[in-house]
Design a protein around this motif. Structure first.
Motif: not given
Length: 162
Positions: A95-115
């Motif tokens: 992707m660097a050669a294509a000029g794209k900045t790509v960021v992968l992200v996730g969570a270890l607990a669902p976003a709907r959970f308070a913690e």
């Protein structure tokens, strides 16, 4: 500058059903989190799939790559399950050669959970997408990793440099 958010499923978007005693992937929470955080930067959210990352196939990764390559945006955040996030990062190599900045992200607990770590991780991904050089990055656990030099350490349930 405009950001594209591609959603693929994973824990970040999981729901918990007591009657079923299992998780299912629901509607993405990304846009709600961004609006709640009052992100002023122009952005759009596109859902690619709703899968646990353990269910992602090479064809799914090809779909993700095609979406990234075809996007007019050069700064892209992909929400993704953590178990195979590094596999997808490797599938996005170049992707660097294509000029794209790509960021992968996730969570270890669902976003709907308070913690949940989801909101913090997504904020880190937004910041990374704005300032990182073109390439593939993983934003997890308060750290930005080179997508080609990271692994998930299941013994501590965290990402570490490889």
């Amino acid at each position: 500058m405009s950001l594209l958010f591609l959603t693929t499923g994973g824990t970040i978007d999981k729901l918990y059903f007591d009657a079923l005693s299992e998780y299912q992937i629901g509607d993405s929470v990304v846009e709600r989190i961004l609006r709640t955080a009052r992100v002023a930067l122009p952005f759009r959210v596109a859902e690619l799939m709703r899968k646990d990352s353990l269910e992602l196939t090479d064809a799914d990764r090809a779909t993700i790559r095609t979406a990234v390559e075809g996007a007019p945006e050069t700064r892209i955040v992909i929400t993704h399950g953590t178990d195979t996030m590094t596999d997808t990062a490797r599938a996005l190599a170049g992707m660097a050669a294509a000029g794209k900045t790509v960021v992968l992200v996730g969570a270890l607990a669902p976003a709907r959970f308070a913690e949940s770590d989801a909101t913090f991780n997504l904020g880190l991904a937004v910041a990374t997408a704005q300032v990182a050089a073109p390439g593939v990055w993983i934003a997890m656990n308060g750290t930005v990793f080179d997508g080609a030099k990271v692994r998930k350490d299941r013994s501590i349930n965290s990402f570490v440099a490889a």
